[in-house]
Design an enzyme around this catalytic site. Sequence first.
Site, PDB file in Angstrom:
ATOM      1  N   LYS A  38      -6.403 -11.586  -6.214  1.00  0.00           N
ATOM      2  CA  LYS A  38      -7.665 -11.643  -5.485  1.00  0.00           C
ATOM      3  C   LYS A  38      -8.536 -10.450  -5.874  1.00  0.00           C
ATOM      4  O   LYS A  38      -8.021  -9.345  -6.046  1.00  0.00           O
ATOM      5  CB  LYS A  38      -7.369 -11.616  -3.978  1.00  0.00           C
ATOM      6  CG  LYS A  38      -8.596 -11.869  -3.125  1.00  0.00           C
ATOM      7  CD  LYS A  38      -8.261 -11.900  -1.648  1.00  0.00           C
ATOM      8  CE  LYS A  38      -9.552 -11.756  -0.846  1.00  0.00           C
ATOM      9  NZ  LYS A  38      -9.333 -11.741   0.593  1.00  0.00           N
ATOM     10  N   LYS A  79       0.826  -1.209   0.000  1.00  0.00           N
ATOM     11  CA  LYS A  79       0.000   0.000   0.000  1.00  0.00           C
ATOM     12  C   LYS A  79       0.858   1.257   0.000  1.00  0.00           C
ATOM     13  O   LYS A  79       0.496   2.250  -0.628  1.00  0.00           O
ATOM     14  CB  LYS A  79      -0.943   0.024   1.209  1.00  0.00           C
ATOM     15  CG  LYS A  79      -2.143  -0.888   1.065  1.00  0.00           C
ATOM     16  CD  LYS A  79      -3.171  -0.591   2.145  1.00  0.00           C
ATOM     17  CE  LYS A  79      -4.370  -1.517   2.052  1.00  0.00           C
ATOM     18  NZ  LYS A  79      -5.287  -1.333   3.194  1.00  0.00           N
ATOM     19  N   LYS A  99     -11.476  -4.353  -3.897  1.00  0.00           N
ATOM     20  CA  LYS A  99     -12.393  -3.211  -3.944  1.00  0.00           C
ATOM     21  C   LYS A  99     -11.742  -2.016  -4.602  1.00  0.00           C
ATOM     22  O   LYS A  99     -12.404  -1.131  -5.086  1.00  0.00           O
ATOM     23  CB  LYS A  99     -12.784  -2.801  -2.516  1.00  0.00           C
ATOM     24  CG  LYS A  99     -13.724  -3.770  -1.834  1.00  0.00           C
ATOM     25  CD  LYS A  99     -14.567  -3.067  -0.791  1.00  0.00           C
ATOM     26  CE  LYS A  99     -13.778  -2.592   0.395  1.00  0.00           C
ATOM     27  NZ  LYS A  99     -13.560  -3.512   1.473  1.00  0.00           N
TER      28      LYS A  99
END
Length: 324
Positions: A193, A112, A196
């Site tokens: 995966k 991130k 969102k």
Amino acid sequence: MKARVLSGVQPSGNLHIGNYLGALKNWAEIQGQYESIFCIVDLHAITIYQQPAELAAKIRETAALFIASGIDPEQSSIIVQSSVSGHAELSWLLTCVTPLGWLYRMTQFKTKSEKQETIGAGLLQYPVLMTADILLYQAALVPVGDDQSQHLELARDIAQRFNSLYGETFVMPATSLPSVGARIMGLDDPTQKMSKSAPGTGHAIGLLDDPKVIAKKIGRATTDSSPAVDLENISPGIANLLAIGEACDPTFRKETAASMRYGDFKKRVTEAVISRLEPIQKKYREVIADPGYLEGVLADGRQRVLPIAEETVRKTKAAMGLYV
Ligand code: TRP
């Protein structure tokens, strides 16, 4: 007494079928067996900038989707993390027993922070806050996907470290539940995966997507160069579509898909997804149209968990010699 279960979802991005099949559906199935707390982790969401009005709307949307997915507010406590101050408070107390090195080695922090120009200190703290969510309610079980297993291990390490420094205070959370839901991958890239936050419109099927949009997305999903489903030789894209089909419709069997041409196979998967999502979308529209009801659910959830949270914070402060 029933064992306590806690899990959380961030109210950022759009909840998708991977969240439903991998988490929400599973939570709805197990809620009767446990004392369940399902948390909308808005304090986690702000570790990356969120437009305030959008975040406020997403919190309610996420709560409505929990209910629409079968989480029963009578049986389970649905709570907004920031409405219970113990999350932030315990997070600070735990921060003080967490070695920096433990946080720097979190792979999610590394990924991130690579994407951010300025890395907020909250991004590094993220897993300590998650630890606080779990320990605040002395949760025994934490159903999460395997992408969160490193964070869960850290939660155990922090709990252990606290207990050995200040005496037995926290219940050690188990890493997971015996059975977890399906792991759904991105339609555009079946090696990742479903996320969102992944950019692009062909990646995830949103729980609130229109049937036409769903058909289009599945139609464009990555497959391989064969013309038809070959069960002896399944590529990641086909395996993912099979997993989606099977998870959406229990009568959908791999065998029926054998040797189906990809066009027909995708139509079959599309039908399975649309009919699975239809009642969820209907229920969602009912719930979101009744803000009074939704506020009531969140207020009830908060009232139910507040005594547990207050007791843990008090106990933790006392163990550390703070003023209580
Ligand atoms: N980090 C989790 C995720 O991204 C969300 C989360 C926050 C969570 N607090 C939690 C999950 C506590 C389980 C328990 O999926």
